[in-house]
Structures are given as structure tokens and as C-alpha cells.
Design an enzyme around this catalytic site. Structure first.
Site, PDB file in Angstrom:
ATOM      1  N   ASP A   1      -8.928  -3.765  -4.373  1.00 28.59           N
ATOM      2  CA  ASP A   1      -8.694  -3.738  -5.824  1.00 28.59           C
ATOM      3  C   ASP A   1      -9.971  -3.234  -6.514  1.00 28.59           C
ATOM      4  O   ASP A   1     -11.078  -3.659  -6.181  1.00 28.59           O
ATOM      5  CB  ASP A   1      -8.344  -5.151  -6.313  1.00 28.59           C
ATOM      6  N   ILE A   2      -9.800  -2.328  -7.466  1.00 33.25           N
ATOM      7  CA  ILE A   2     -10.937  -1.703  -8.146  1.00 33.25           C
ATOM      8  C   ILE A   2     -11.691  -2.712  -9.032  1.00 33.25           C
ATOM      9  O   ILE A   2     -12.878  -2.544  -9.311  1.00 33.25           O
ATOM     10  CB  ILE A   2     -10.459  -0.476  -8.969  1.00 33.25           C
TER      11      ILE A   2
ATOM     12  N   ASN B   1      -1.059 -13.586  -4.127  1.00 33.90           N
ATOM     13  CA  ASN B   1      -0.434 -13.532  -5.464  1.00 33.90           C
ATOM     14  C   ASN B   1       0.503 -12.344  -5.541  1.00 33.90           C
ATOM     15  O   ASN B   1       0.204 -11.293  -4.974  1.00 33.90           O
ATOM     16  CB  ASN B   1      -1.496 -13.299  -6.557  1.00 33.90           C
TER      17      ASN B   1
ATOM     18  N   GLN C   1       2.579  -8.291 -14.630  1.00 40.82           N
ATOM     19  CA  GLN C   1       2.523  -7.178 -13.676  1.00 40.82           C
ATOM     20  C   GLN C   1       2.092  -5.919 -14.417  1.00 40.82           C
ATOM     21  O   GLN C   1       2.891  -5.284 -15.103  1.00 40.82           O
ATOM     22  CB  GLN C   1       3.903  -6.963 -13.021  1.00 40.82           C
TER      23      GLN C   1
ATOM     24  N   HIS D   1       3.451  -4.738  -5.433  1.00 36.44           N
ATOM     25  CA  HIS D   1       2.183  -4.959  -4.726  1.00 36.44           C
ATOM     26  C   HIS D   1       1.907  -6.442  -4.570  1.00 36.44           C
ATOM     27  O   HIS D   1       2.361  -7.250  -5.375  1.00 36.44           O
ATOM     28  CB  HIS D   1       1.007  -4.272  -5.439  1.00 36.44           C
TER      29      HIS D   1
END
Ligand code: 5GP
Ligand code: ZN
Length: 161
Positions: free
Chosen positions: A29-30, A83, A90, A96
Site C-alpha cells: 500500500d502506497i 481488512n 471503500q 481488494h
């Protein structure tokens, strides 16, 4: 379709990918909430849990276990929080799953304090297989040496040197 995660699947947008197969892609994740925060996405565009088929979900469960093992091995994770947001909360409308490794130093919280988060590229380095990296480096070096040698032989045979 203008979907960010579809663009990550196609490679149009780069990602720190730690695993992929025909069905899923797993990348960091960025904007991580924990060190090693990863996202499992399906390569096919599904909207959410209601949209996805059971066969793909079963495959994802196998990948979750695989990724947990990888996070234990590469990051020293001691726990894992999973999660998955649907509709509400979302942000990206492409199915995802969030994988949030847990550590002793963060008090086993799924969301680390900002000062405990290390840059994503540093976390990514921990997943890299250095043996493969050195092998590729060695082979490239060998390739350049051979090419230079052949070039010099060619020059000599044409009497330029
Ligand atoms: P959601 O809120 O939809 O459950 O989670 C979306 C997640 O995608 C967020 O945690 C966000 O940081 C992450 N994200 C958004 N854009 C990008 C991106 O371009 N690259 C990566 N690697 N993650 C992204
Ligand atoms: Zn998509």
C-alpha cells in the site's frame, strides 16, 4: 474502465509487487498503516465481496496464508490483521484485501503510529531475494564482458587496433 487498480494490474501504474499469479496481484500500500501493509487485488475487475465468485475467493484465502508466511519470514511479523471494505469506506472500487502485519514494537496494533512507519521502498527491499538480484547482476556483468571482448576481437581482426 478508469480504475486505478486495473491500471496497476496492467502495469500502467507501477507498484511494489511482492507476489502475483494468474488470478491475483499483491503489492505494498502506497500509504501504509503498518510496515508491510499490503493489498491483495484480483486481476479481473470485481467491485466488492458481493461481486466476486467463490472460486476466486477460495484462491485468495490460500494467498493470504502464503503472504502471512512471507511477512513472518521477511519482516518478522508476529500477527496479521485482515481488512476488506465494501461500498462504505471503500476508496478504490476494485475488490481488494488489506493485509496488516502486527509487531511487538507497535504494541500489536494493526495501525502503526506515523513515526513508526518506514518508507514503502525500504519495506519492499526486505521482500527482495538478494540471491536472485546478485545472479541477475552477475549475468549482466558477464554479458557486458563477453560483448566487449567480442568487440575488441572484431576491431583487431579488422586491424583497427
Ligand atoms: P480502501 O479504502 O479502498 O479499502 O483502500 C484503498 C487503499 O489503496 C488505501 O489504503 C490506499 O492507501 C491505497 N492506494 C491508493 N492509491 C494507491 C496507489 O496508487 N498505489 C498503491 N500501492 N496503493 C494505493
Ligand atoms: Zn479495476
Amino acid at each position: 474502465m478508469d480504475c486505478l487498480f486495473c491500471k496497476i494490474v496492467s502495469g500502467e501504474i507501477p507498484s511494489y509487487t511482492i507476489y502475483e499469479d494468474d488470478i491475483v496481484k499483491v503489492f505494498l500500500d502506497i500509504n501504509p498503516d503498518a510496515n508491510g501493509h499490503a493489498l491483495i487485488i484480483t486481476k479481473k475487475h470485481f467491485l466488492n465481496i458481493m461481486d466476486i465468485d467463490s472460486e476466486t475467493l477460495a484462491h485468495i484465502n490460500i494467498i493470504i496464508k502464503k503472504m502471512y508466511n512471507l511477512m513472518k519470514e521477511k519482516l518478522g511479523a508476529e500477527g496479521l490483521t485482515i481488512n476488506q471494505n465494501n461500498d462504505c469506506g471503500q476508496e478504490i472500487k476494485h475488490f481488494h484485501i488489506h493485509l496488516l502485519p502486527r509487531y511487538k514494537y507497535d504494541g500489536y496494533h494493526s495501525v502503526c503510529k506515523r513515526e513508526e512507519i518506514i518508507p514503502v521502498e525500504k519495506t519492499y527491499c526486505k521482500f527482495k531475494d538478494w540471491k536472485v538480484f546478485f545472479y541477475v547482476f552477475y549475468m549482466s556483468f558477464l554479458h557486458i564482458c563477453c560483448k566487449t571482448f567480442l568487440y575488441l576481437v572484431l576491431l583487431k581482426s579488422t586491424k583497427r587496433i
